[in-house]
Design a protein around this motif. Structure first.
Motif, PDB file in Angstrom:
ATOM      1  N   UNK A 165       0.834  -1.212   0.000  1.00 39.02           N
ATOM      2  CA  UNK A 165       0.000   0.000   0.000  1.00 39.02           C
ATOM      3  C   UNK A 165       0.864   1.257   0.000  1.00 39.02           C
ATOM      4  N   UNK A 166       1.988   1.201   0.756  1.00 40.26           N
ATOM      5  CA  UNK A 166       2.889   2.347   0.800  1.00 40.26           C
ATOM      6  C   UNK A 166       3.475   2.633  -0.578  1.00 40.26           C
ATOM      7  N   UNK A 167       3.904   1.607  -1.291  1.00 40.17           N
ATOM      8  CA  UNK A 167       4.457   1.804  -2.628  1.00 40.17           C
ATOM      9  C   UNK A 167       3.388   2.324  -3.579  1.00 40.17           C
ATOM     10  N   UNK A 168       2.153   1.853  -3.382  1.00 39.43           N
ATOM     11  CA  UNK A 168       1.071   2.341  -4.242  1.00 39.43           C
ATOM     12  C   UNK A 168       0.741   3.800  -3.951  1.00 39.43           C
ATOM     13  N   UNK A 169       1.067   4.224  -2.720  1.00 39.76           N
ATOM     14  CA  UNK A 169       0.766   5.606  -2.335  1.00 39.76           C
ATOM     15  C   UNK A 169       1.883   6.558  -2.734  1.00 39.76           C
ATOM     16  N   UNK A 173       7.395   7.600   1.062  1.00 34.75           N
ATOM     17  CA  UNK A 173       6.808   7.046   2.285  1.00 34.75           C
ATOM     18  C   UNK A 173       7.088   5.545   2.374  1.00 34.75           C
ATOM     19  N   UNK A 174       7.138   4.879   1.221  1.00 37.40           N
ATOM     20  CA  UNK A 174       7.443   3.442   1.217  1.00 37.40           C
ATOM     21  C   UNK A 174       8.848   3.185   1.729  1.00 37.40           C
ATOM     22  N   UNK A 175       9.784   4.080   1.393  1.00 33.41           N
ATOM     23  CA  UNK A 175      11.155   3.914   1.878  1.00 33.41           C
ATOM     24  C   UNK A 175      11.227   4.049   3.399  1.00 33.41           C
ATOM     25  N   UNK A 176      10.400   4.939   3.962  1.00 37.29           N
ATOM     26  CA  UNK A 176      10.334   5.050   5.423  1.00 37.29           C
ATOM     27  C   UNK A 176       9.878   3.726   6.023  1.00 37.29           C
ATOM     28  N   UNK A 177       8.839   3.151   5.419  1.00 38.86           N
ATOM     29  CA  UNK A 177       8.339   1.859   5.901  1.00 38.86           C
ATOM     30  C   UNK A 177       9.377   0.770   5.780  1.00 38.86           C
ATOM     31  N   UNK A 267       8.569   6.416  16.212  1.00 37.78           N
ATOM     32  CA  UNK A 267       9.552   7.166  15.422  1.00 37.78           C
ATOM     33  C   UNK A 267       9.229   7.067  13.940  1.00 37.78           C
ATOM     34  N   UNK A 268       8.749   5.891  13.534  1.00 33.39           N
ATOM     35  CA  UNK A 268       8.341   5.726  12.143  1.00 33.39           C
ATOM     36  C   UNK A 268       7.187   6.642  11.792  1.00 33.39           C
ATOM     37  N   UNK A 269       6.228   6.777  12.728  1.00 36.56           N
ATOM     38  CA  UNK A 269       5.102   7.685  12.494  1.00 36.56           C
ATOM     39  C   UNK A 269       5.593   9.124  12.358  1.00 36.56           C
ATOM     40  N   UNK A 270       6.531   9.496  13.240  1.00 31.55           N
ATOM     41  CA  UNK A 270       7.096  10.848  13.176  1.00 31.55           C
ATOM     42  C   UNK A 270       7.813  11.082  11.846  1.00 31.55           C
ATOM     43  N   UNK A 271       8.575  10.068  11.402  1.00 26.60           N
ATOM     44  CA  UNK A 271       9.282  10.193  10.124  1.00 26.60           C
ATOM     45  C   UNK A 271       8.301  10.329   8.970  1.00 26.60           C
ATOM     46  N   UNK A 272       7.198   9.591   9.025  1.00 31.27           N
ATOM     47  CA  UNK A 272       6.180   9.677   7.981  1.00 31.27           C
ATOM     48  C   UNK A 272       5.589  11.082   7.930  1.00 31.27           C
ATOM     49  N   UNK A 273       5.331  11.663   9.108  1.00 41.62           N
ATOM     50  CA  UNK A 273       4.752  12.995   9.142  1.00 41.62           C
ATOM     51  C   UNK A 273       5.722  14.031   8.566  1.00 41.62           C
ATOM     52  N   UNK A 274       7.018  13.869   8.907  1.00 40.79           N
ATOM     53  CA  UNK A 274       8.014  14.815   8.385  1.00 40.79           C
ATOM     54  C   UNK A 274       8.148  14.689   6.879  1.00 40.79           C
ATOM     55  N   UNK A 275       8.386  13.432   6.417  1.00 43.55           N
ATOM     56  CA  UNK A 275       8.539  13.221   4.968  1.00 43.55           C
ATOM     57  C   UNK A 275       7.231  13.505   4.248  1.00 43.55           C
TER      58      UNK A 275
END
Length: 626
Positions: A165-169, A173-177, A267-275
């Motif tokens: 789903x991340x790659x489709x989005x 963001x997929x790289x963060x995941x 931390x992953x959520x925080x990174x997603x929000x930043x990116x």
């Protein structure tokens, strides 16, 4: 080396889980289906929440009004997802719990069945406390990871769906995941590697603590009479302290890793929000997509922990499984044959030893075992009484054990009515021969239950007839509830002589055709013992009375004199056979032994009697005059 050992634990742990799945595939499928449903709905909920925020809430804020239809649709979607998640949780937990408890129950039965199949020599080499731990805590530990396993499998499916789903989005963001999820897995693997030796040591110490406790409780009489309470308490406390320290070490490691595993998804959520904010400004993603991905990281934090739970429990599972498998893979069982003796035959059985040799296996397998019996040959003719006499260590109890096939000879044969006992079925052997041991064992149950043992066809009339032959009907009738009296653990409410007579009655109630008495009346008055043996001989052939041949390990002159023949053993060999009078006159060693026993009996009974022993509340016993 440590890395190799950790990989070995991981591989062996996964093999244990694979065994569990193969044994319970349907239940596992139900649990995994529920977990996958929960995972799919978790991912779906993230995108539904994103859609609600991006397509309903933000437009409503911009317009200054809320569309009722859009809100209703959003509510229905969230409610439907919640219902499906509940169904998934129910299926996952029910299936995982049922699978775990089913495996534990099955393997407890397998371990216990294996205990009963293995010979006494194997049991002699293993502490009772260890065996109790094998059947209980080790089995529990082996299958403990089953509870989170379906959740972990469903989480893996969920992670694959989340990454897709991340790659489709959006690729950023997929790289963060891709950075967060492998980091979580790597942390869990590192956690498992460091936990493995700690869990293995804790599992071993659990068995040792259980063994010390069982030994101290079982030897309470020795501990108290020798004044060793403080020393035994210190011994137990020392090992319990080691177990405490081992479990504290497990807890400390868990305390270090748990916060890190909890923090990383945040931390992953925080990174997603930043990116995501940066990508949103670039116009690469929408608000709906950003909220969906951020919420997805938030809801994935808990399910991802399930993988860590499984990996964390693998070391303990491997340690428990190794200890369980040691029992299941143990060799030396004595398989029964398929020959049956006529159960309706009323005649006494004939027991024959032909060239029997036997030696107990040493405690350590690489050491040679000492021979206990060598070329033992004699016969107990049908309906006759044969006394087995010899000094301590001559092999008398071993002969008794061979007679009822508690052990098998290394060479030679033991036959009942001409049939090798190894060829008989278990039921036929148990129905033909009965052993009454020197140390009586009484269950924590009623007198009736201790005698009948739920054997079919043994009614109250048979119980009282057996009690009369064992000279036990008098004291049983005087008990508060008669046959329904509870006798306590190991018969603590009874005297030593009463327990011996109760176990003799138990054997007689089964109407054996061969009765083996291994010094089974040593705690009763000599006159009562003589009356019991005389009653067994005189009752043969009477209606309702057992017709049995008797092999008795004897010490008292009065008991030996009642035998039709005496077999005298020295150092595991038959030195002489004949009547008591013949051996007394012709075998000096026999005469010296019997005379010594008789003198010891006279000295011991000069001022006291043996039959009535009053139990103390502590379980100890004192002898009182009758």
């Amino acid at each position: 080396m440590a890395s190799k050992a950790s990989r070995d634990v991981l591989g062996r742990g996964l093999a244990v889980l694979g065994r569990a799945i193969r044994e319970q595939p349907r239940i596992f499928a139900v649990a995994v289906t529920g977990s996958v449903l929960f995972g799919a709905m978790t991912v779906a909920s993230a995108f539904v929440v994103g859609a609600v925020v991006g397509d309903v809430v933000v437009p409503a804020i911009e317009r200054g009004s809320v569309g009722v239809g859009a809100l209703a649709l959003a509510a229905v979607a969230l409610f439907g997802i919640s219902v499906l998640r509940v169904v998934g949780i129910f299926g996952r937990r029910l299936g995982a719990g049922y699978m775990q408890y089913r495996l534990q129950a099955a393997y407890r039965r397998r371990v216990t069945r294996r205990y009963l199949e293995l010979p006494l020599s194997w049991h002699h080499r293993n502490a009772t406390g260890t065996l109790l731990s094998n059947a209980n805590s080790d089995v529990e530990a082996a299958w403990h990871p089953i509870a989170p396993l379906p959740f972990a499998v469903g989480t893996l499916v969920m992670l694959v769906g989340a990454v897709a789903s991340l790659f489709a989005t959006d690729w950023a963001l997929a790289l963060v995941g891709l950075g967060v999820f492998p980091a979580l897995f790597a942390l869990n693997v590192a956690y498992s590697r460091r936990m493995a030796p700690r869990q293995a040591r804790a599992q071993r110490l659990r068995a040792e603590v259980s063994g010390i406790a069982h030994e101290s409780f079982d030897g309470a009489l020795v501990v108290k009479t020798m004044g060793r309470e403080a020393q035994e308490t210190d011994r137990f406390a020392a090992r319990a302290g080691e177990l405490r320290d081992a479990l504290v070490s497990v807890g400390r490691l868990r305390g270090v890793f748990d916060p890190v595993l909890e923090t990383l998804p945040s931390l992953g959520t925080l990174a997603v929000l930043v990116v995501g904010t940066f990508r949103l400004r670039q116009g690469a993603i929408s608000v709906t997509e950003l909220v969906s991905v951020a919420f997805l990281f938030t809801v994935l934090a808990f399910p991802v922990r399930a993988i860590g739970w499984v990996l964390a429990e693998l070391p303990r599972s491997v340690a428990g499984w190794d200890r369980v498998r040691r029992v299941l893979d143990a060799t030396g069982e004595m398989p029964y044959g398929d020959v049956t003796l006529d159960a309706a035959d009323p005649r006494p059985a004939t027991l024959t030893f032909s060239g029997v040799r036997f030696g107990y296996e040493p405690a350590e397998a690489h050491l040679p075992g000492a021979e206990v019996l060598g070329e033992v040959s004699f016969t107990v003719p049908a309906g006759k009484t044969v006394a087995l006499v010899g000094p301590t260590g001559a092999g008398k109890s071993t002969v008794a054990a061979l007679a009822v096939r508690l052990v098998d000879p290394r060479a030679g044969t033991v036959t009942l009515d001409g049939v090798d006992v190894r060829r008989l079925t278990a039921a036929s052997l148990a129905g033909t021969a009965a052993l009454v041991a020197q140390v009586p064992f009484v269950f924590d149950d009623t007198v009736r239950a201790n005698i009948t043992l739920d054997r079919p066809g043994v009614g109250d009339d048979d119980v009282w007839a057996a009690l009369r032959l064992a000279e036990a009907d008098g004291f049983v009738a005087a008990l508060p509830d008669g046959l329904d009296t509870m006798v306590g653990e190991r018969g603590t409410s009874l005297s030593g002589g009463q327990r011996q007579r109760l176990t003799l009655a138990r054997a007689l109630a089964g109407r054996p055709r061969l009765l083996v008495l291994d010094d089974a009346t040593s705690a009763v008055d000599p006159r009562v013992e003589a009356a019991i043996l005389a009653g067994l001989r005189s009752s043969a052939g009477e209606p309702g009375a057992p017709a049995a041949s008797i092999l008795v390990v004897a010490y008292r002159r009065a008991t030996i004199a009642l035998a039709d023949e005496v077999v005298y053993l020295e150092q595991g060999r038959v030195v002489a056979r004949g009547t008591h009078a013949e051996l007394l006159a012709t075998v000096p060693g026999y005469a010296d032994l019997v005379t010594a026993y008789e003198q010891a009996e006279v000295d011991h009974t000069k001022d006291e009697t043996y039959d009535e022993v009053a139990p103390l509340s502590s379980g100890l016993e004192i002898e009182v005059d009758r």
